[in-house]
Scaffold this active site. Structure first.
Site, PDB file in Angstrom:
ATOM      1  N   ASP A 105      -1.640  -0.686   5.685  1.00 35.31           N
ATOM      2  CA  ASP A 105      -2.003  -0.172   7.007  1.00 35.31           C
ATOM      3  C   ASP A 105      -3.432   0.333   7.104  1.00 35.31           C
ATOM      4  OD1 ASP A 105      -1.702   2.145   5.460  1.00 35.31           O
ATOM      5  OD2 ASP A 105      -1.294   3.312   7.263  1.00 35.31           O
ATOM      6  N   ASP A 112       0.886  -1.153   0.000  1.00 35.42           N
ATOM      7  CA  ASP A 112       0.000   0.000   0.000  1.00 35.42           C
ATOM      8  C   ASP A 112       0.930   1.211   0.000  1.00 35.42           C
ATOM      9  OD1 ASP A 112      -2.219   1.682   0.527  1.00 35.42           O
ATOM     10  OD2 ASP A 112      -1.604   1.726   2.623  1.00 35.42           O
ATOM     11  N   ASP A 161      -7.205  -1.614   3.449  1.00 32.33           N
ATOM     12  CA  ASP A 161      -6.307  -2.723   3.145  1.00 32.33           C
ATOM     13  C   ASP A 161      -6.700  -3.994   3.879  1.00 32.33           C
ATOM     14  OD1 ASP A 161      -4.553  -1.221   1.531  1.00 32.33           O
ATOM     15  OD2 ASP A 161      -3.657  -0.360   3.327  1.00 32.33           O
TER      16      ASP A 161
END
Lengths: 761, 49
Positions: free
Chosen positions: A621, A438, A625
């Site tokens: 995080d 991410d 996600d």
């Protein structure tokens, strides 16, 4: 507005007006701290007892309710210099602590029995070459039985229960052959004792249990250590919220104590404590932890907001909604459920070994008995030899082979700043061939930082010191640059606009360009870029437009290079905008990236990659996600991650650097190769020992030596995981293997843009 | 071999005493804070007046 702190959700009330609370204490480092904290508290009136657990960094306080309250205790601790946070022990932790105690008790009983039985056995073994009479030998055997039988019944509990559970579920695990071996060895020995025979196996059975329990205890201790550490971290960063009661008074409560329907005040700079809808107020909120989007969103009355967003400009009152009534959170929950169900339970190495092992061993024993019967041996001799085969193959080494490596590797990771959430994560981490990152908060730091390039340092220092007086997130980021940590006296914050103060007799302003009375073209002349937000500082006719942006983690480039050099493919999947993701990916040299993904789209991409036969490590995080973390083969989150993301990640990493991700992969790969080595060692040992057992040559002495020998061998081999690693923790992990420009690539990644086309509604 | 009549029970009793001792330390929570025990002996409170 006076603030009342309400901690009632953490306090347990006893009889006679006493109360008890557990606190996670920050900053405890030496013996002096224990004394300072305990003496500091017990001096207070009404405190009955205060005891600090130095290992767990937790403080247990008992006090009388009518003389002192919880808030005063915390304030006193803060006064002494130890910020403390109330701690609500999780149920898992209590369960584990009970289980650890049971294991220790079993270990003690098995140890006692093993020592005493061995004392008797060695007498018998040496007696067979001297003058021990048959009566004395029988006495010693009966004494051994007297000790070993109750001890095995007690100390074998963990194995018998687990084996029974597996059998009832029509499955098999490593505990099944262990239990069968132990029970048969004991039963045979009792029969042999009763018939005045020479060979009994009480010592082998009980020593086997002792070795196995040692392994289990170490495993449990490691797991508890990480669990306690993670629990403390969670309570140290637990958020407080300002609840408004019926009279409109503000009460500070832990965010965990909020109930649906509560009204909450969220001031600028504060984190929104729970999901809900805004009642009054107008502001901009930073939702980067939720969606990955870095540009703040404007909100006003009626807007739904999510826990973890940061309120940037204006004060808001909001009403907490019942869990799961928000559209985004609903969506994420639904995806999570699907992902967790769909995740084909990867079969663990140990279970796979057990599934192969148990039938082979039991078949070998049966064949031995049949073979001896055909060869003309008596029924008794055939059975005795078959049981000897079971005893010698009893998977002591096999059952230690994998947990021992796991314990050592988990300890390695713990020191490197990686906390494992589940035990088999190491095996899965070792198998990954693709890493999906991410962007916001994972590749970049969770907090924005000032890009001080080309700004007069003196001007920047004044701006940073002025920023100390503001709670706006941009100002907070700027304030971290201030060398002088004392705010300017008389600084005034104008909510939603900026902060001003008199510096050396003239007024200085920090905030929006309008607030600083600057014409628009002044700020427009500065080069705009999509990633940064700007804060304006004006003082004595000079002005500066200070860019604040999400900066990459300091070692992000080195880590991504090193991961690629190890043959892993890297992909960036972000919920942020195209303009923000592209530059980050290109700076890291990652060719595959997609921006603007919804949680559903992230999962879809992961599923597509999985369908290509890839094993994915997801590093992320955000709340968005969480489903992807659950769906991936293995997953890691930074400790700053959203709560939901953390609870679905296999491991968490601490600190600003990305290096723990690389270390996790390195340690896991090494651990897995050691596990395989250990399994091979056990197979070799068995293939050497079993022919002797089948031939009927195994005496109790040989069984005992072979069993402890193999257990010690695999344990020593597991410890090698530790020997190889010190260089890793001291030396830069990238030095040993320089990043190659031409990294070996795996299978080509299918054009990801196609996925996007498929996902379009 | 008459010596066994009291040597064997003695060995067993000594072992049992050790086991009971360990179980007692476990029950009284002496393994809850292993690092703490090591540092708690350092400050010498008892020496000051």
């Amino acid at each position: 507005m006076a603030e009342i702190l309400d901690l009632s959700s953490f306090v347990e009330h006893g009889d006679a007006g006493t109360a008890h609370m557990t606190l996670a204490v920050d900053g405890v480092g030496c013996a002096g701290c224990i004394r300072k904290i305990e003496n500091g508290l017990t001096k207070l009136p009404g405190i009955i007892d205060a005891r600090l657990n130095f290992t767990q960094r937790r403080l247990a306080v008992d006090w009388r309710d009518d003389e002192i309250d919880a808030a005063t205790i915390i304030k006193t601790l803060e006064g002494i210099g130890y910020p403390a946070h109330p701690f609500a022990p999780e149920r898992v932790e209590a369960d584990e602590s009970r289980q650890a105690k049971l294991l220790l008790k079993c270990l003690a009983v098995a140890g006692f029995a093993a020592m005493n039985v061995m004392l008797l056995s060695i007498s018998v073994w040496s007696g067979s070459v001297s003058d021990m009479t048959q009566e004395t030998r029988d006495l010693f055997h009966w004494l051994s039985a007297l000790i070993a039988l109750p001890a095995a019944a007690y100390a074998g509990q963990p194995f018998f229960i687990s084996a029974w559970r597996a059998l009832r579920a029509r499955a098999t695990n490593m505990d099944v052959p262990i239990s069968v071996g132990v029970v048969l060895a004991l039963a045979l020995s009792v029969y042999e004792t009763a018939t005045h025979a020479v060979h009994v196996y009480f010592d082998s059975a009980i020593m086997l249990l002792f070795f196995l329990l040692c392994g289990r205890c170490l495993d449990m201790a490691m797991r508890r250590k990480t669990r306690v550490f993670a629990g403390n971290l969670a309570s140290l960063k637990a958020e407080f919220a300002h609840r408004l009661d019926a009279k409109g008074e503000v009460i500070r409560v832990p965010a965990a104590a909020l109930r649906p329907g509560d009204r909450v005040l969220v001031r600028p700079g504060e984190v929104i404590p729970a999901d809900g809808a805004i009642l009054t107020g107008r502001s901009e909120i930073d939702e980067s932890l939720i969606t990955g989007e870095t540009v703040p969103r404007a909100v006003d009355a009626g807007t739904t907001v999510y826990a973890g967003s940061i309120n940037c400009s204006g004060a808001l009152t909001m009403q907490i909604a019942a869990a799961g009534s928000g559209t985004l959170v609903d969506e994420v929950e639904r995806l999570l459920q699907k992902a967790t169900e769909a995740k084909s339970r990867t079969v663990r190495l140990a279970d796979r070994a057990a599934q192969l092992y148990a039938p082979v061993v039991h078949a070998a024993a049966a064949l031995t008995a049949i073979g001896w019967l055909i060869a003309g041996a008596s029924f008794h001799d055939a059975i005795v030899t078959a049981i000897a085969v079971l005893i010698i193959t009893c998977p002591c080494a096999l059952a230690l082979a994998i947990p021992a490596v796991q314990v050592v590797a988990a300890g390695q990771l713990f020191r490197a700043g990686v906390i494992l959430n589940c035990g088999d994560a190491i095996e899965r981490l070792a198998q990954v061939d693709t890493v999906v990152f991410d962007k916001t908060g994972t590749l970049t730091l969770p907090d924005p930082a000032v890009d001080a390039f080309a700004i007069d340092p003196d001007l920047l220092e004044r701006a940073a010191r002025l920023a100390l007086s503001s709670r706006h997130p941009l100002a907070v980021a700027l304030a971290r640059r201030a060398r002088e940590r004392i705010p300017y006296p008389g600084a005034v914050e104008e909510p939603g606009q900026g902060v001003r103060a008199m510096i050396d007799g003239t007024e200085a302003r920090l905030g929006s360009s309008a607030f600083c009375d600057l014409a628009d073209e002044d700020t427009q002349s500065t080069p705009r870029d999509a990633e940064a937000s700007f804060i304006i500082f004006a003082h004595r006719g000079k002005s500066a437009s200070i860019p604040i942006r999400q900066s990459l983690r300091p070692d992000a480039i080195a880590v991504t290079q090193a991961l690629m050099a190890r043959g892993l493919d890297l992909i960036v999947l972000s919920g942020d905008r195209q303009e923000a993701v592209g530059p980050v990916a290109s700076r890291l040299g990652i060719r595959e990236w997609i921006a603007g993904l919804t949680p559903a789209a992230k999962i879809a991409v992961i599923e597509l990659l999985k369908a290509q036969g890839r094993r994915i490590l997801m590093v992320g995080d955000g709340l968005n996600d969480a489903p992807a973390l659950a769906a991936a083969h293995a997953s890691i989150s930074p400790i700053t991650a959203a709560h939901l993301a953390q609870s679905h990640a296999d491991a968490l990493f601490l600190g600003e650097r990305l290096a723990p991700v690389l270390r996790a992969v390195i340690v896991a790969r090494r651990a897995r190769s050691l596990m395989r080595q250990n399994l091979i060692l056990t197979v070799i040992y068995n293939s050497l020992a079993v022919p002797f057992a089948i031939a009927g040559l195994v005496t109790p002495l040989i069984a005992a030596v072979a069993m402890s020998g193999s257990s010690i061998l695999v344990t020593l081999n597991a410890l090698r995981a530790r020997l190889g690693m010190p260089q890793l923790s001291n030396v830069d992990p990238f030095a040993s293997e320089p990043a190659r420009a031409e990294a070996p690539r795996g299978k080509p990644i299918a054009p990801l843009t196609q996925v996007m086309a498929d996902l379009a509604p | 071999m008459n010596v066994l009549i009291y040597l064997v029970p003695m060995a067993l009793l000594l072992g049992l005493a050790g086991l009971v001792g360990f179980l007692w330390t476990l029950k009284s929570g002496q393994y809850e804070d292993l690092d703490g025990a090591a540092v708690r002996i350092l400050p010498d409170d008892d020496l000051k007046a």
